[in-house]
Design a protein around this motif. Structure first.
Motif, PDB file in Angstrom:
ATOM      1  N   SER A  52      -4.723 -10.232  -3.213  1.00 36.17           N
ATOM      2  CA  SER A  52      -5.200 -11.526  -3.720  1.00 36.17           C
ATOM      3  C   SER A  52      -4.245 -12.656  -3.353  1.00 36.17           C
ATOM      4  O   SER A  52      -4.608 -13.827  -3.431  1.00 36.17           O
ATOM      5  CB  SER A  52      -5.352 -11.454  -5.244  1.00 36.17           C
ATOM      6  OG  SER A  52      -4.115 -11.105  -5.850  1.00 36.17           O
ATOM      7  N   ALA A  53      -3.011 -12.295  -2.946  1.00 35.53           N
ATOM      8  CA  ALA A  53      -2.038 -13.323  -2.566  1.00 35.53           C
ATOM      9  C   ALA A  53      -2.367 -13.971  -1.231  1.00 35.53           C
ATOM     10  O   ALA A  53      -1.829 -15.027  -0.893  1.00 35.53           O
ATOM     11  CB  ALA A  53      -0.640 -12.726  -2.520  1.00 35.53           C
ATOM     12  N   GLY A  54      -3.219 -13.330  -0.438  1.00 31.29           N
ATOM     13  CA  GLY A  54      -3.690 -13.911   0.814  1.00 31.29           C
ATOM     14  C   GLY A  54      -2.601 -14.156   1.828  1.00 31.29           C
ATOM     15  O   GLY A  54      -1.862 -13.247   2.214  1.00 31.29           O
ATOM     16  N   ALA A  55      -2.459 -15.430   2.251  1.00 30.34           N
ATOM     17  CA  ALA A  55      -1.533 -15.790   3.325  1.00 30.34           C
ATOM     18  C   ALA A  55      -0.088 -15.493   2.947  1.00 30.34           C
ATOM     19  O   ALA A  55       0.726 -15.129   3.799  1.00 30.34           O
ATOM     20  CB  ALA A  55      -1.687 -17.272   3.677  1.00 30.34           C
ATOM     21  N   LEU A  56       0.263 -15.632   1.651  1.00 34.46           N
ATOM     22  CA  LEU A  56       1.638 -15.354   1.221  1.00 34.46           C
ATOM     23  C   LEU A  56       1.995 -13.894   1.455  1.00 34.46           C
ATOM     24  O   LEU A  56       3.097 -13.579   1.915  1.00 34.46           O
ATOM     25  CB  LEU A  56       1.793 -15.702  -0.257  1.00 34.46           C
ATOM     26  CG  LEU A  56       3.173 -15.402  -0.880  1.00 34.46           C
ATOM     27  CD1 LEU A  56       4.264 -16.183  -0.158  1.00 34.46           C
ATOM     28  CD2 LEU A  56       3.168 -15.721  -2.373  1.00 34.46           C
ATOM     29  N   ALA A  57       1.059 -12.986   1.159  1.00 33.22           N
ATOM     30  CA  ALA A  57       1.304 -11.561   1.376  1.00 33.22           C
ATOM     31  C   ALA A  57       1.508 -11.261   2.854  1.00 33.22           C
ATOM     32  O   ALA A  57       2.354 -10.438   3.222  1.00 33.22           O
ATOM     33  CB  ALA A  57       0.143 -10.743   0.829  1.00 33.22           C
ATOM     34  N   GLU A  58       0.746 -11.915   3.715  1.00 35.59           N
ATOM     35  CA  GLU A  58       0.897 -11.698   5.160  1.00 35.59           C
ATOM     36  C   GLU A  58       2.252 -12.201   5.644  1.00 35.59           C
ATOM     37  O   GLU A  58       2.899 -11.566   6.488  1.00 35.59           O
ATOM     38  CB  GLU A  58      -0.238 -12.401   5.904  1.00 35.59           C
ATOM     39  CG  GLU A  58      -1.611 -11.783   5.626  1.00 35.59           C
ATOM     40  CD  GLU A  58      -2.727 -12.500   6.364  1.00 35.59           C
ATOM     41  OE1 GLU A  58      -2.415 -13.424   7.150  1.00 35.59           O
ATOM     42  OE2 GLU A  58      -3.896 -12.139   6.153  1.00 35.59           O
ATOM     43  N   LEU A  59       2.718 -13.357   5.104  1.00 37.56           N
ATOM     44  CA  LEU A  59       4.036 -13.871   5.478  1.00 37.56           C
ATOM     45  C   LEU A  59       5.142 -12.918   5.024  1.00 37.56           C
ATOM     46  O   LEU A  59       6.100 -12.661   5.755  1.00 37.56           O
ATOM     47  CB  LEU A  59       4.252 -15.257   4.857  1.00 37.56           C
ATOM     48  CG  LEU A  59       3.475 -16.426   5.487  1.00 37.56           C
ATOM     49  CD1 LEU A  59       3.665 -17.687   4.667  1.00 37.56           C
ATOM     50  CD2 LEU A  59       3.936 -16.649   6.927  1.00 37.56           C
ATOM     51  N   GLN A  60       5.001 -12.391   3.824  1.00 36.71           N
ATOM     52  CA  GLN A  60       6.003 -11.446   3.313  1.00 36.71           C
ATOM     53  C   GLN A  60       6.020 -10.160   4.142  1.00 36.71           C
ATOM     54  O   GLN A  60       7.084  -9.587   4.379  1.00 36.71           O
ATOM     55  CB  GLN A  60       5.701 -11.133   1.854  1.00 36.71           C
ATOM     56  CG  GLN A  60       5.949 -12.298   0.907  1.00 36.71           C
ATOM     57  CD  GLN A  60       5.517 -11.994  -0.514  1.00 36.71           C
ATOM     58  OE1 GLN A  60       4.641 -11.166  -0.747  1.00 36.71           O
ATOM     59  NE2 GLN A  60       6.121 -12.686  -1.481  1.00 36.71           N
ATOM     60  N   THR A  61       4.859  -9.719   4.586  1.00 36.16           N
ATOM     61  CA  THR A  61       4.793  -8.521   5.427  1.00 36.16           C
ATOM     62  C   THR A  61       5.482  -8.759   6.758  1.00 36.16           C
ATOM     63  O   THR A  61       6.244  -7.911   7.249  1.00 36.16           O
ATOM     64  CB  THR A  61       3.319  -8.125   5.663  1.00 36.16           C
ATOM     65  OG1 THR A  61       2.706  -7.862   4.401  1.00 36.16           O
ATOM     66  CG2 THR A  61       3.222  -6.887   6.536  1.00 36.16           C
ATOM     67  N   ASP A  62       5.223  -9.912   7.365  1.00 34.49           N
ATOM     68  CA  ASP A  62       5.881 -10.240   8.642  1.00 34.49           C
ATOM     69  C   ASP A  62       7.394 -10.296   8.479  1.00 34.49           C
ATOM     70  O   ASP A  62       8.147  -9.807   9.335  1.00 34.49           O
ATOM     71  CB  ASP A  62       5.357 -11.579   9.173  1.00 34.49           C
ATOM     72  CG  ASP A  62       3.895 -11.502   9.613  1.00 34.49           C
ATOM     73  OD1 ASP A  62       3.427 -10.384   9.895  1.00 34.49           O
ATOM     74  OD2 ASP A  62       3.226 -12.552   9.664  1.00 34.49           O
ATOM     75  N   ALA A  74      -1.835  -6.167   2.977  1.00 34.88           N
ATOM     76  CA  ALA A  74      -1.658  -7.613   2.814  1.00 34.88           C
ATOM     77  C   ALA A  74      -2.997  -8.334   2.895  1.00 34.88           C
ATOM     78  O   ALA A  74      -3.262  -9.279   2.144  1.00 34.88           O
ATOM     79  CB  ALA A  74      -0.702  -8.145   3.883  1.00 34.88           C
ATOM     80  N   GLY A  75      -3.875  -7.881   3.793  1.00 38.39           N
ATOM     81  CA  GLY A  75      -5.186  -8.507   3.928  1.00 38.39           C
ATOM     82  C   GLY A  75      -6.052  -8.326   2.701  1.00 38.39           C
ATOM     83  O   GLY A  75      -6.875  -9.195   2.375  1.00 38.39           O
ATOM     84  N   ALA A  76      -5.874  -7.201   2.008  1.00 39.55           N
ATOM     85  CA  ALA A  76      -6.682  -6.935   0.810  1.00 39.55           C
ATOM     86  C   ALA A  76      -6.070  -7.536  -0.448  1.00 39.55           C
ATOM     87  O   ALA A  76      -6.685  -7.499  -1.515  1.00 39.55           O
ATOM     88  CB  ALA A  76      -6.831  -5.425   0.626  1.00 39.55           C
ATOM     89  N   ASP A 123      -0.808  -0.249   8.372  1.00 38.91           N
ATOM     90  CA  ASP A 123      -1.197  -0.067   6.969  1.00 38.91           C
ATOM     91  C   ASP A 123      -0.713  -1.233   6.112  1.00 38.91           C
ATOM     92  O   ASP A 123      -1.422  -1.689   5.199  1.00 38.91           O
ATOM     93  CB  ASP A 123      -0.618   1.241   6.423  1.00 38.91           C
ATOM     94  CG  ASP A 123      -1.417   2.459   6.867  1.00 38.91           C
ATOM     95  OD1 ASP A 123      -2.514   2.269   7.424  1.00 38.91           O
ATOM     96  OD2 ASP A 123      -0.946   3.593   6.652  1.00 38.91           O
ATOM     97  N   ALA A 124       0.504  -1.708   6.385  1.00 31.83           N
ATOM     98  CA  ALA A 124       1.042  -2.844   5.627  1.00 31.83           C
ATOM     99  C   ALA A 124       0.188  -4.090   5.834  1.00 31.83           C
ATOM    100  O   ALA A 124      -0.067  -4.857   4.897  1.00 31.83           O
ATOM    101  CB  ALA A 124       2.488  -3.110   6.047  1.00 31.83           C
TER     102      ALA A 124
END
Length: 689
Positions: free
Chosen positions: A69-79, A65-67, A60-61
């Motif tokens: 607007s922060a894009g790649a930054l949100a995915e890095l923060q999730t990881d 992150a994929g949805a 779900d996280a």
């Protein structure tokens, strides 16, 4: 994470600015990034902090992150969030409150509730999260109820002293002080009273919120609120009602309190004052009855205005919770089992404070903590781990509800211990393990001798989980132990007429019921309300909505959904272990072609509960006609249903389980008949035990 010495001063600057503006409560998002950040902040600003974790699954996280607007930054923060180091830091936060969330649940609730745009979905997500967060952050109230001069002014501070940072608040005094200070609210109040109007509940709620904001307290003890039963709904929307304590006086006490109440005014005003006292008593009865049916009211029965010493003794008896002990030598499996048991019993986090070797101070501290917890069941994780501690526990707190003993082989315990202490000398390891096992076996010996029926031993080797998966083993052990946590239930069968005998009898049982020497807090489950939509979890709501297209009545449900509705009701009640009073049962559709039969309804209820007894209130034909304004055909249907129920339960259960109460005369009034039925049933249950 950013060093605490860098990020915390920035936060402190915002806090100091807010305090200068009169703000006392702050919400910090994405904080802390380390335990040291919290320690630094609490060192600089004396405060009480409550960490909340919005817990989404990894999948779900990733979707969120994929949805974003922060894009790649949100995915890095999730990881980064799901790194082992970060997860370990989160688990180490003291008092962490986890709020499990699911995108599937949000989507289920959001059907047909707005546009499927990113903005619309974000709004649904925020709404769903707030619905889960609100109960966790909503301030709690302990209601102190009683007649004037009954001693609530003494009881309220005593209740407040049970918990840290808790204050007693008299709502009438709050309103009076506003008028004395001639604040804007006070002037409005004065004008309303001059016109003979009562102040609305919203005024009182705002004043209570002001006290919460000023004190930073998570719980308040409140007197003189609510004043009417219809104010409970509004109060419950703003606050979490944890406990209700009612000083209940007998005839002698009520007479004494009335005399003191009348003595406040001149003789010519005493008649009106007497009517006011009687009205106060009627309103109080309705309020106490409401909370009694929810299983939340603690009744302190007195025959005169109680002293502080008497109240302390009554409070101890009324508020002491039941205990479930989870014991075992495994430091991995046992705490996980305790955590699962606590979650299942709605008991908060499992307690892990050790009971000292028979120390009176440790027992006194444990009793005080239990009294102030507002819990009905306390789960203790490896707290009673020696013979002396077990003896001290039993002598002071009595027999626990259950002792779950997680038994592991010496080889498994040794391997687990060495893995956690790989730098310890072999001789020290052997001596430590032997000492712990000796103490553990001493405690078990006491429980076997003193309360063998409460001891449940589950062997680690009896579950299928492999040795390398201890957490899975804990889950399987819990599933085996869960069969012992079956709620106690009693069925009250009464015909549905213009006179609601079922409600009258269950209300009488809730307000006066006593099993053994201790007042019993029953919880009423009315099946008419139970099967209505709009009061369940999203999953059950969705299933009920789908079932409504193919059923003729709300209670005509598939058996698995029927049982899920009851299971949810048990789990979300004030005490998931009961005792419960099931009323309007069997349900109205039991005789219809599409409904579940009387026999099957009792079978399903029996599979979910330990059925303690059945009270069958039967009306004679003449009384049935008096109690109903229906046509003759409808009356025949009622009579047929009553007869079918009588025939079925007599075949299905032993007569020792059925209390038959026949109503053949209503000349004394329905409430008096209901009270007699209550007394008859309690005597019947007393004879069973």
């Amino acid at each position: 994470p950013v060093d605490a010495s860098l990020v915390s001063p920035l936060i402190l600057a915002e806090v100091y600015h807010g305090q200068a503006m009169g703000v006392n409560n702050f919400v910090l998002c994405d904080f802390p990034q380390s335990v040291k950040q919290v320690e630094f902040l609490e060192h600089q600003v004396p405060c009480v902090s409550k960490p909340l974790l919005l817990e989404f699954s990894r999948a779900d996280a990733a979707d969120l992150a994929g949805a974003s607007s922060a894009g790649a930054l949100a995915e890095l923060q999730t990881d980064a969030y799901f790194l082992d180091e970060r997860q370990a830091m989160i688990k180490a936060l003291p008092g962490l409150v986890k709020i499990p969330l699911s995108l599937a649940e949000v989507e289920s609730k959001g059907k047909k509730k707005g546009p499927s745009t990113p903005e619309g979905l974000e709004e649904l997500l925020v709404e769903a999260i707030w619905e889960k967060v609100c109960p966790k952050v909503r301030p709690g109230l302990t209601l102190c109820l009683g007649m004037p001069f009954s001693g609530t002014d003494v009881l309220a501070p005593m209740l407040a002293n049970l918990s840290p940072n808790t204050y007693a608040v008299d709502c009438n005094a709050l309103l009076d002080k506003e008028m004395e200070r001639r604040t804007d609210l006070g002037l409005v109040l004065s004008n309303m009273l001059a016109q003979g109007k009562l102040p609305p509940l919203s005024f009182t709620l705002e004043l209570i919120k002001d006290v919460v904001n000023l004190t930073g307290s998570d719980t308040l003890v409140v007197e003189n609120c609510p004043l009417y039963v219809d104010q409970i709904e509004g109060l419950s929307k703003e606050f979490r009602i944890d406990r209700v304590c009612h000083i209940a006086g007998d005839g002698k006490a009520m007479s004494s309190w009335r005399s003191k109440f009348l003595a406040q005014v001149p003789p010519e005003q005493q008649e009106a004052q007497g009517k006011l006292f009687g009205e106060h008593g009627r309103r109080l009865t309705e309020i106490v009855g409401h909370f009694s049916r929810l299983g939340k009211a603690d009744k302190l029965a007195v025959s005169d205005t109680p002293t502080e010493g008497i109240l302390a003794e009554l409070l101890t008896k009324a508020t002491m919770p039941q205990f479930v002990l989870v014991t075992g030598l495994s430091t991995v499996i046992t705490p996980k089992v305790a955590e699962l048991v606590a979650a299942h019993l709605n008991a908060g986090a499992a307690w892990s404070a050790l009971v000292a070797e028979g120390g009176e101070a440790a027992i006194a501290s444990l009793k005080k903590q239990a009294e102030s917890s507002s819990l009905l069941v306390v789960v203790m994780d490896r707290c009673v781990s020696s013979e002396a501690a077990a003896l001290a526990f039993l002598s002071s707190l009595g027999v626990p509800q259950l002792v779950v003993n997680v038994s592991c082989s010496p080889e498994a315990i040794e391997e687990e211990f060495k893995a956690a202490h790989d730098d310890m000398d072999e001789e020290v390891v052997a001596a430590t393990l032997q000492s712990e096992r000796t103490a553990y076996e001493g405690a078990l010996k006491v429980f076997k001798e003193k309360c063998a029926s409460a001891l449940l031993t589950i062997q680690r080797d009896s579950v299928k989980a492999p040795p390398e998966e201890p957490l899975k083993a804990a889950e399987q052990i819990f599933e085996m132990a869960k069969t012992k946590f079956v709620p106690k239930a009693y069925v009250v069968i009464a015909p549905s007429t213009d006179v609601d005998f079922g409600k009258m009898v269950t209300s009488a049982l809730c307000t006066t019921g006593t099993l053994g020497s201790k007042p019993t807090k029953f919880t009423v489950l009315d099946t008419v309300e139970l099967f209505q939509q709009g009061r369940h979890s999203s999953a059950i709501e969705d299933a009920l909505h789908k079932a409504s297209f193919s059923t003729t009545a709300p209670d005509c449900l598939p058996s698995d959904l029927w049982m899920q509705v009851f299971q949810e009701a048990f789990a979300t009640s004030a005490n998931p272990m009961g005792p419960f009073l099931i009323t309007n049962f069997p349900t109205a559709s039991a005789l219809s072609a599409s409904g579940t039969s009387i026999r099957d309804q009792f079978n399903m209820l029996g599979s979910l509960t330990s059925l303690g007894g059945i009270l069958h209130v039967r009306l004679t034909d003449e009384v049935l006609r008096q109690c109903s304004s229906e046509e003759a055909r409808a009356l025949e249907t009622r009579k047929a249903f009553q007869s079918h129920v009588q025939d079925q339960i007599s075949k299905q259960y032993s007569k020792d389980l059925i209390c038959d109460f026949v109503v053949d005369d209503l000349s004394v009034g329905a409430p008096a008949v209901a009270s007699k039925a209550c007394a008859t049933f309690l005597a019947f249950l007393g004879n069973m035990e």
